[in-house]
Write an enzyme that holds these catalytic residues in place. Structure first.
Site, PDB file in Angstrom:
ATOM      1  N   ARG A 288      33.755  -8.241 -85.395  1.00 60.61           N
ATOM      2  CA  ARG A 288      34.239  -8.553 -84.046  1.00 60.61           C
ATOM      3  C   ARG A 288      35.341  -7.583 -83.583  1.00 60.61           C
ATOM      4  O   ARG A 288      36.257  -7.987 -82.858  1.00 60.61           O
ATOM      5  CB  ARG A 288      34.764  -9.994 -83.960  1.00 60.61           C
ATOM      6  CG  ARG A 288      33.726 -11.053 -84.260  1.00 60.61           C
ATOM      7  CD  ARG A 288      32.832 -11.282 -83.056  1.00 60.61           C
ATOM      8  NE  ARG A 288      32.085 -12.524 -83.186  1.00 60.61           N
ATOM      9  CZ  ARG A 288      32.294 -13.590 -82.441  1.00 60.61           C
ATOM     10  NH1 ARG A 288      33.199 -13.590 -81.498  1.00 60.61           N
ATOM     11  NH2 ARG A 288      31.558 -14.668 -82.618  1.00 60.61           N
TER      12      ARG A 288
ATOM     13  N   ARG B  41      38.209  -9.732 -77.691  1.00 58.49           N
ATOM     14  CA  ARG B  41      39.303 -10.250 -76.864  1.00 58.49           C
ATOM     15  C   ARG B  41      40.712  -9.884 -77.298  1.00 58.49           C
ATOM     16  O   ARG B  41      41.637  -9.974 -76.508  1.00 58.49           O
ATOM     17  CB  ARG B  41      39.168 -11.776 -76.753  1.00 58.49           C
ATOM     18  CG  ARG B  41      38.011 -12.183 -75.860  1.00 58.49           C
ATOM     19  CD  ARG B  41      37.825 -13.676 -75.835  1.00 58.49           C
ATOM     20  NE  ARG B  41      37.366 -14.161 -77.136  1.00 58.49           N
ATOM     21  CZ  ARG B  41      37.028 -15.414 -77.384  1.00 58.49           C
ATOM     22  NH1 ARG B  41      37.105 -16.318 -76.427  1.00 58.49           N
ATOM     23  NH2 ARG B  41      36.607 -15.780 -78.568  1.00 58.49           N
TER      24      ARG B  41
ATOM     25  N   ARG C 278      36.257  -6.925 -69.295  1.00 57.22           N
ATOM     26  CA  ARG C 278      35.723  -8.282 -69.229  1.00 57.22           C
ATOM     27  C   ARG C 278      36.232  -9.036 -67.994  1.00 57.22           C
ATOM     28  O   ARG C 278      35.587  -9.974 -67.517  1.00 57.22           O
ATOM     29  CB  ARG C 278      36.139  -8.965 -70.526  1.00 57.22           C
ATOM     30  CG  ARG C 278      35.668 -10.310 -70.837  1.00 57.22           C
ATOM     31  CD  ARG C 278      34.234 -10.549 -70.936  1.00 57.22           C
ATOM     32  NE  ARG C 278      34.167 -11.953 -71.299  1.00 57.22           N
ATOM     33  CZ  ARG C 278      34.278 -12.937 -70.420  1.00 57.22           C
ATOM     34  NH1 ARG C 278      34.369 -12.663 -69.151  1.00 57.22           N
ATOM     35  NH2 ARG C 278      34.262 -14.182 -70.820  1.00 57.22           N
TER      36      ARG C 278
ATOM     37  N   ASP D 169      25.622  -9.913 -78.759  1.00 61.47           N
ATOM     38  CA  ASP D 169      25.899 -11.201 -79.396  1.00 61.47           C
ATOM     39  C   ASP D 169      24.631 -11.667 -80.090  1.00 61.47           C
ATOM     40  O   ASP D 169      23.521 -11.350 -79.642  1.00 61.47           O
ATOM     41  CB  ASP D 169      26.338 -12.239 -78.364  1.00 61.47           C
ATOM     42  CG  ASP D 169      26.974 -13.436 -79.050  1.00 61.47           C
ATOM     43  OD1 ASP D 169      28.176 -13.396 -79.327  1.00 61.47           O
ATOM     44  OD2 ASP D 169      26.239 -14.404 -79.348  1.00 61.47           O
TER      45      ASP D 169
ATOM     46  N   TYR E 169      22.447 -23.137 -83.292  1.00 68.43           N
ATOM     47  CA  TYR E 169      22.817 -23.100 -81.864  1.00 68.43           C
ATOM     48  C   TYR E 169      21.712 -23.677 -80.988  1.00 68.43           C
ATOM     49  O   TYR E 169      21.980 -24.379 -80.009  1.00 68.43           O
ATOM     50  CB  TYR E 169      23.160 -21.668 -81.441  1.00 68.43           C
ATOM     51  CG  TYR E 169      24.486 -21.206 -81.996  1.00 68.43           C
ATOM     52  CD1 TYR E 169      25.677 -21.547 -81.368  1.00 68.43           C
ATOM     53  CD2 TYR E 169      24.553 -20.472 -83.173  1.00 68.43           C
ATOM     54  CE1 TYR E 169      26.902 -21.149 -81.886  1.00 68.43           C
ATOM     55  CE2 TYR E 169      25.772 -20.070 -83.696  1.00 68.43           C
ATOM     56  CZ  TYR E 169      26.941 -20.418 -83.048  1.00 68.43           C
ATOM     57  OH  TYR E 169      28.151 -20.033 -83.569  1.00 68.43           O
TER      58      TYR E 169
HETATM   59  O1  1CP Z   1      32.676  -6.085 -82.300  1.00 65.13           O
HETATM   60  C1  1CP Z   1      31.730  -6.800 -82.658  1.00 65.13           C
HETATM   61  O2  1CP Z   1      31.690  -7.400 -83.752  1.00 65.13           O
HETATM   62  C2  1CP Z   1      30.521  -6.816 -81.755  1.00 65.13           C
HETATM   63  C3  1CP Z   1      30.165  -7.911 -81.030  1.00 65.13           C
HETATM   64  C4  1CP Z   1      29.826  -9.319 -81.486  1.00 65.13           C
HETATM   65  C5  1CP Z   1      29.164  -9.802 -82.633  1.00 65.13           C
HETATM   66  C6  1CP Z   1      28.730  -9.042 -83.869  1.00 65.13           C
HETATM   67  C7  1CP Z   1      30.067 -10.419 -80.647  1.00 65.13           C
HETATM   68  C8  1CP Z   1      30.741 -10.347 -79.348  1.00 65.13           C
HETATM   69  N1  1CP Z   1      29.498 -11.530 -81.221  1.00 65.13           N
HETATM   70  C9  1CP Z   1      28.967 -11.197 -82.436  1.00 65.13           C
HETATM   71  C10 1CP Z   1      28.255 -12.067 -83.371  1.00 65.13           C
HETATM   72  C11 1CP Z   1      28.315 -13.530 -83.213  1.00 65.13           C
HETATM   73  N2  1CP Z   1      28.273 -14.280 -82.064  1.00 65.13           N
HETATM   74  C12 1CP Z   1      28.326 -14.422 -84.309  1.00 65.13           C
HETATM   75  C13 1CP Z   1      28.269 -14.007 -85.747  1.00 65.13           C
HETATM   76  C14 1CP Z   1      29.546 -13.536 -86.283  1.00 65.13           C
HETATM   77  C15 1CP Z   1      30.641 -14.568 -86.410  1.00 65.13           C
HETATM   78  O3  1CP Z   1      30.451 -15.560 -87.137  1.00 65.13           O
HETATM   79  O4  1CP Z   1      31.701 -14.347 -85.809  1.00 65.13           O
HETATM   80  C16 1CP Z   1      28.346 -15.731 -83.789  1.00 65.13           C
HETATM   81  C17 1CP Z   1      28.381 -17.018 -84.575  1.00 65.13           C
HETATM   82  C18 1CP Z   1      28.307 -15.633 -82.370  1.00 65.13           C
HETATM   83  C19 1CP Z   1      28.244 -16.752 -81.389  1.00 65.13           C
HETATM   84  C20 1CP Z   1      29.326 -16.726 -80.393  1.00 65.13           C
HETATM   85  N3  1CP Z   1      29.531 -15.705 -79.508  1.00 65.13           N
HETATM   86  C21 1CP Z   1      30.348 -17.691 -80.153  1.00 65.13           C
HETATM   87  C22 1CP Z   1      30.438 -19.041 -80.849  1.00 65.13           C
HETATM   88  C23 1CP Z   1      31.186 -19.048 -82.116  1.00 65.13           C
HETATM   89  C24 1CP Z   1      31.208 -20.462 -82.690  1.00 65.13           C
HETATM   90  O5  1CP Z   1      32.253 -20.821 -83.259  1.00 65.13           O
HETATM   91  O6  1CP Z   1      30.220 -21.189 -82.596  1.00 65.13           O
HETATM   92  C25 1CP Z   1      31.163 -17.209 -79.135  1.00 65.13           C
HETATM   93  C26 1CP Z   1      32.384 -17.869 -78.551  1.00 65.13           C
HETATM   94  C27 1CP Z   1      30.652 -15.945 -78.743  1.00 65.13           C
HETATM   95  C28 1CP Z   1      31.166 -15.071 -77.656  1.00 65.13           C
HETATM   96  C29 1CP Z   1      31.505 -13.684 -77.996  1.00 65.13           C
HETATM   97  N4  1CP Z   1      30.692 -12.807 -78.692  1.00 65.13           N
HETATM   98  C30 1CP Z   1      31.294 -11.579 -78.761  1.00 65.13           C
HETATM   99  C31 1CP Z   1      32.541 -11.664 -78.059  1.00 65.13           C
HETATM  100  C32 1CP Z   1      33.501 -10.526 -77.850  1.00 65.13           C
HETATM  101  C33 1CP Z   1      32.665 -12.971 -77.587  1.00 65.13           C
HETATM  102  C34 1CP Z   1      33.791 -13.514 -76.724  1.00 65.13           C
HETATM  103  C35 1CP Z   1      33.302 -13.533 -75.342  1.00 65.13           C
HETATM  104  C36 1CP Z   1      34.321 -13.289 -74.295  1.00 65.13           C
HETATM  105  O7  1CP Z   1      34.640 -12.124 -73.981  1.00 65.13           O
HETATM  106  O8  1CP Z   1      34.776 -14.286 -73.709  1.00 65.13           O
END
Ligand code: 1CP
Length: 339
Positions: A23, A27, A36, A72, A147
């Protein structure tokens, strides 16, 4: 091109320990917030030029040794026909859930170049800009399934486990469909130019090992086997997966991702002849400099017998992490490991 990351994945000798952070685009970076601020998260994910911009931010600002495609894991679920939205503060929300045969039948296995052409376009554009390797990724089927079944994020996973235990055939049907879609999606990413591929199994750790073996693992193996032909390193990260390490080691992955709940030395002894990626607690980035330095040195020492070590956090970087602390960690890993 700085190929230190790829060399470490392959277990080759490197001049220093490469680092990137899960990640890493996101943010905690004011530069990300700025982009964003003008678009929704989904709009961002579907705009290749903006995805390129935010993917590059941590490379330029923090000097990471690998880039990860900005997208994502749920983008593919949306392409399979599950309408998705991201609510501020609440995370992902699906308009419908998949809990019966009719809703499973509605899911499609999309052509990745058509349905997610913006992802492939992002990869192609990034390849022109990057001087470090590009990691493509997808969610592992079990994590994606949670999900779809819950309709969003969950803490207890009641609906997921209910479906798994009371309607195993339906559950397996959903896993098979996600697996087929994921294979095509990751193969397309490799063809577009991704130089490594990571499967994120964020929720694997909620399963008992016997249930993991029955309901999740076969699909991970199937996906990883289908990617061997592309000759790119494969990374499998089962979060909260210390009890599942032997499975991860045999999954077909070249690199086993580790969260912070296990000592890396113990993990290396258990995974054997595989490279490892991890495993500092994301919150340890808040340590004052001298303590952070000790922590990193200890981790590097503990990992010295690994076939290869890619330094990373044990999970995603927290959104309130000061970027200067992330930069400090990157600099310390580079400095301490090149001695
Ligand atoms: O820099 C990076 O890693 C690239 C981008 C990336 C990746 C690899 C994002 C951007 N998401 C992910 C993978 C992802 N998304 C996972 C697997 C990794 C992990 O466990 O962290 C999961 C579970 C998600 C699902 C997801 N996406 C959630 C829910 C998490 C939960 O607790 O259930 C959320 C809130 C997101 C949004 C998201 N994805 C990525 C970003 C930067 C964001 C935030 C969005 C924003 O800008 O508001």
């Amino acid at each position: 091109m700085n190929d230190t990351f790829l060399r470490a994945c392959r277990g080759e000798k490197t001049d220093y320990t490469p680092i990137w952070m899960m990640r890493q685009a996101g943010r905690y970076l004011p530069e990300y917030q700025k982009v964003r601020g003008n678009v929704t998260f989904l709009e961002l994910c579907k705009s290749p030029e903006l995805c390129v911009e935010v993917t590059l931010q941590p490379i330029d600002l923090l000097n990471m040794d690998a880039a990860i495609l900005f997208s994502d894991i749920l983008i593919l679920m949306e392409a399979m026909g599950a309408p998705l939205d991201f609510h501020e503060g609440k995370g992902p929300v699906f308009a419908t859930t998949v809990r019966d045969q009719a809703s499973l039948d509605k899911l499609i296995i999309p052509d990745p170049d058509e349905a997610t052409g913006f992802v492939m376009e992002t990869i192609k554009l990034l390849k022109k800009e990057l001087k470090v390797p590009l990691i493509g990724f997808a969610g592992a089927p079990f994590t994606c399934a949670t999900y779809l079944i819950e309709g969003g994020s969950s803490k207890v996973f009641w609906e997921t486990k209910k479906l798994m235990f009371t309607q195993p055939e339906l559950f397996h049907g959903l896993m098979e469909k996600i697996t087929e879609a994921t294979i095509l999606y990751l193969q397309a990413q490799a063809r577009a130019g991704a130089q490594a591929l990571q499967l994120f199994d964020s929720w694997a750790g909620i399963l008992a090992p016997c249930d993991y073996e029955e309901f999740a693992y076969p699909y991970v193996r199937k996906i990883l086997a289908s990617l061997k032909q592309y000759d790119v390193p494969l990374i499998y990260f089962a979060n909260n997966g210390a009890t599942l390490l032997e499975y991860s080691a045999e999954s077909g992955a070249d690199v086993v991702g580790l969260d912070w709940r296990i000592n890396i030395k113990d993990a290396i002894a258990r995974v054997g002849n595989k490279a490892v990626q991890g495993n500092i607690d994301p919150f340890a980035l808040l340590l004052p400099e001298d303590k952070l330095k000790n922590r990193i040195q200890r981790l590097l020492d503990d990992a010295k017998d690994a076939r290869g070590h890619i330094f990373n956090l044990g999970h995603g970087i927290h959104q309130f992490t000061p970027p200067a602390q992330a930069k400090l960690a990157v600099d310390l890993v580079h400095e301490l490991s090149s001695k």
